[in-house]
Structures are given as structure tokens and as C-alpha cells.
Design a protein around this motif. Structure first.
Motif, PDB file in Angstrom:
ATOM      1  N   GLY A 182     -48.542 -28.743   2.516  1.00  0.00           N
ATOM      2  CA  GLY A 182     -49.668 -27.995   1.778  1.00  0.00           C
ATOM      3  C   GLY A 182     -49.620 -26.599   1.795  1.00  0.00           C
ATOM      4  N   CYS A 183     -49.630 -26.260   2.983  1.00  0.00           N
ATOM      5  CA  CYS A 183     -50.095 -24.720   3.295  1.00  0.00           C
ATOM      6  C   CYS A 183     -48.509 -24.006   3.043  1.00  0.00           C
ATOM      7  N   ASP A 184     -47.769 -24.132   3.378  1.00  0.00           N
ATOM      8  CA  ASP A 184     -46.228 -23.547   3.140  1.00  0.00           C
ATOM      9  C   ASP A 184     -46.081 -23.680   1.377  1.00  0.00           C
ATOM     10  N   GLY A 212     -42.051 -10.011   6.923  1.00  0.00           N
ATOM     11  CA  GLY A 212     -43.302 -10.122   7.709  1.00  0.00           C
ATOM     12  C   GLY A 212     -42.874 -11.422   8.818  1.00  0.00           C
ATOM     13  N   GLY A 213     -43.734 -11.821   9.615  1.00  0.00           N
ATOM     14  CA  GLY A 213     -43.593 -12.909  10.641  1.00  0.00           C
ATOM     15  C   GLY A 213     -43.091 -14.072  10.237  1.00  0.00           C
ATOM     16  N   GLY A 214     -43.860 -14.708   8.973  1.00  0.00           N
ATOM     17  CA  GLY A 214     -43.739 -15.938   8.334  1.00  0.00           C
ATOM     18  C   GLY A 214     -42.605 -16.091   7.346  1.00  0.00           C
ATOM     19  N   SER A 215     -42.001 -14.797   6.871  1.00  0.00           N
ATOM     20  CA  SER A 215     -41.058 -14.955   5.799  1.00  0.00           C
ATOM     21  C   SER A 215     -40.114 -15.910   5.914  1.00  0.00           C
ATOM     22  N   ASP A 216     -39.535 -16.253   7.315  1.00  0.00           N
ATOM     23  CA  ASP A 216     -38.163 -16.954   7.178  1.00  0.00           C
ATOM     24  C   ASP A 216     -38.658 -18.507   6.890  1.00  0.00           C
ATOM     25  N   THR A 217     -39.867 -18.850   7.116  1.00  0.00           N
ATOM     26  CA  THR A 217     -40.163 -20.310   6.719  1.00  0.00           C
ATOM     27  C   THR A 217     -40.091 -20.407   5.201  1.00  0.00           C
ATOM     28  N   LEU A 218     -40.696 -19.488   4.425  1.00  0.00           N
ATOM     29  CA  LEU A 218     -40.881 -19.669   2.877  1.00  0.00           C
ATOM     30  C   LEU A 218     -39.620 -19.203   2.349  1.00  0.00           C
ATOM     31  N   ALA A 219     -38.643 -18.379   2.960  1.00  0.00           N
ATOM     32  CA  ALA A 219     -37.324 -17.938   2.330  1.00  0.00           C
ATOM     33  C   ALA A 219     -36.582 -19.227   2.086  1.00  0.00           C
ATOM     34  N   ALA A 220     -36.648 -20.288   3.054  1.00  0.00           N
ATOM     35  CA  ALA A 220     -35.962 -21.498   2.912  1.00  0.00           C
ATOM     36  C   ALA A 220     -36.062 -22.335   1.712  1.00  0.00           C
TER      37      ALA A 220
END
Length: 246
Positions: A182-184, A212-220
Motif C-alpha cells: 500500500g505505501c510503496d 534519495g534513500g528510498g529510491s531503490d525500493t521504488l525503482a524496482a
């Protein structure tokens, strides 16, 4: 001349040496607490630095702690601020003070990198989305909570909801996966919707840049995205070159 770049955000303190030709050296992340900053800088930085270039959007106490720690080893400290225009980059905000300097510097670096239109997304405490056309005109942006902040707020209001863990799936069968999805997913959806709106506005596909620090999770979950971990530092290096020349 020994010069270092510092990007002090709400979540992380990143720094890197400024190399010849305006290149950004190897970046490193340092502790982000007032009581730890001085020791971290002593451990990771040279004893003496000619000039430190700082971009900060952090709360005042942490900013002062970083400045005090740098003052003990730097001959000069130069603080970057958002400008209405920097080279070809022209920001959309009527009041430049309202556009965080990290967003401003990311736009400066994105314009140099993209060689065309770009959608620039920062994933830290907040999720920021900014659109830049091929000529360097900032067409505005959006700000939302990042997935990390969403999880933290949900946990604070409902402690039974864990603030970490889980995997992204379309339809989750447990709470951890449902929270991650949900959040991602909310962040991914905002970026995808912004890409759609950008195509309509520009008549072409902008390059999608994540930092930014959370970019790798969203990039996937964003197959066209390019991660640039040092985007703000790259913009700061360009700002430093102009500031030095002046």
C-alpha cells in the motif's frame, strides 16, 4: 584546494569530496543525530578542509551542529540557497525560499544529465516530484509523504501495524505485505500519474530520475527510472563552481 560537498536532509547527511573538473567523489552517509555529527565528521573527513559547500533542509538544531563541527576544520563554509534562475534552470516558485534547496539542486543536476525533459523524484522523508522541460524551465511539482514516513505515521497511530517489513504484491495476504504494497504502491502510483501528466504537458516522454534513500525500493517498480544517488551533490558541485568563480 581541498573542497567537500555536504547534503544535509531530513533523513540523511551525505558528503563527498569535490574533485577536479567539478566531479563528485565517492559519497558516504554519516550519522544524522546532533550528538553524533562531530564524531562522524572527525572519523570520515580530513583534518583540514579549505572549503565546505553545504545544502541543508534539516531542522535548525542539526544544521547548527553540522556547521559547528565543520567550522573546526574548514577555512570557509559556503551555504547553498535556492535561486530563481541558475544557468538555464528557472524555477516555477514565485518565492524561491519555499522551494527546498535539495529540490533546486536536483533540478540543476537533472538538467545537465538529462539533455532533455526530466521528471525528478526525491524519496526521503517526503516524496517530491518535479517536472523540468528540455529548456530548463521548472514546471512545478508535488510533495507527498514517502513510503517510510507513511509506515512511521501508521505505526505511531496504530502500534500494532509494523513500521518495517513486508513485500510488494498486488493483493497481500498478510499485514506486513499489505503495508509495504500500500505505501510503496501509493508512491509508485503518484510517480506514474505524474509521468502521464508530464507526457501530456510536454508532448514527449521525460527522463525519470530517482534519488534519495528510498529510491531503490521504488525503482524496482518503475522500469524506465534511472537512480542517481548523488543527484543533489552533483547540483551542489555545479553551484560551487559558479560560487567559486564569482
Amino acid at each position: 584546494m581541498s573542497a567537500w560537498l555536504f547534503d544535509l536532509g531530513n533523513t540523511r547527511l551525505k558528503c563527498a569530496p569535490l574533485l577536479d573538473g567539478g566531479r563528485v567523489g565517492e559519497a558516504r552517509a554519516l550519522p544524522h543525530r546532533e550528538e553524533d555529527v562531530a564524531a562522524a565528521l572527525t572519523q570520515h573527513l580530513p583534518e583540514h578542509i579549505d572549503v565546505a559547500y553545504l545544502a541543508s533542509v534539516a531542522q535548525p538544531g542539526l544544521r547548527v551542529a553540522v556547521l559547528e563541527a565543520l567550522a573546526s576544520r574548514c577555512r570557509r563554509i559556503s551555504i547553498a540557497r535556492t535561486q530563481p534562475r541558475f544557468g538555464d534552470v528557472r524555477i516555477a516558485y514565485r518565492d524561491p525560499r519555499k522551494l527546498g534547496v535539495d529540490r533546486f539542486l536536483a533540478l540543476v543536476a537533472a538538467h545537465a544529465r538529462a539533455q532533455g525533459p526530466a521528471l525528478v523524484c526525491g524519496v526521503g522523508t517526503a516524496l517530491t516530484v518535479d517536472l523540468l522541460d528540455a529548456q530548463g524551465t521548472h514546471l512545478g511539482g508535488r510533495i507527498a509523504p514517502s513510503p517510510t514516513l507513511m509506515r512511521e505515521v501508521l505505526h505511531a497511530r496504530a502500534p500494532q501495524l509494523p513500521e518495517q517489513g513486508g513485500n510488494y504484491v498486488d493483493f497481500a495476504a498478510d499485514t506486513e505485505d499489505a503495508l509495504a504494497s500500500g505505501c510503496d504502491g501509493a508512491a509508485v502510483a503518484l510517480i506514474e500519474r505524474s509521468l502521464d501528466a508530464a507526457r501530456v504537458r510536454l508532448g514527449e516522454e521525460p527522463r525519470l530520475l530517482l534519488h534519495g534513500g528510498g529510491s531503490d525500493t521504488l525503482a524496482a517498480h518503475l522500469p524506465t527510472a534511472t537512480e542517481v544517488a548523488t543527484l543533489v551533490l552533483e547540483g551542489l558541485a555545479q553551484w560551487a563552481a559558479v560560487e567559486t568563480a564569482a
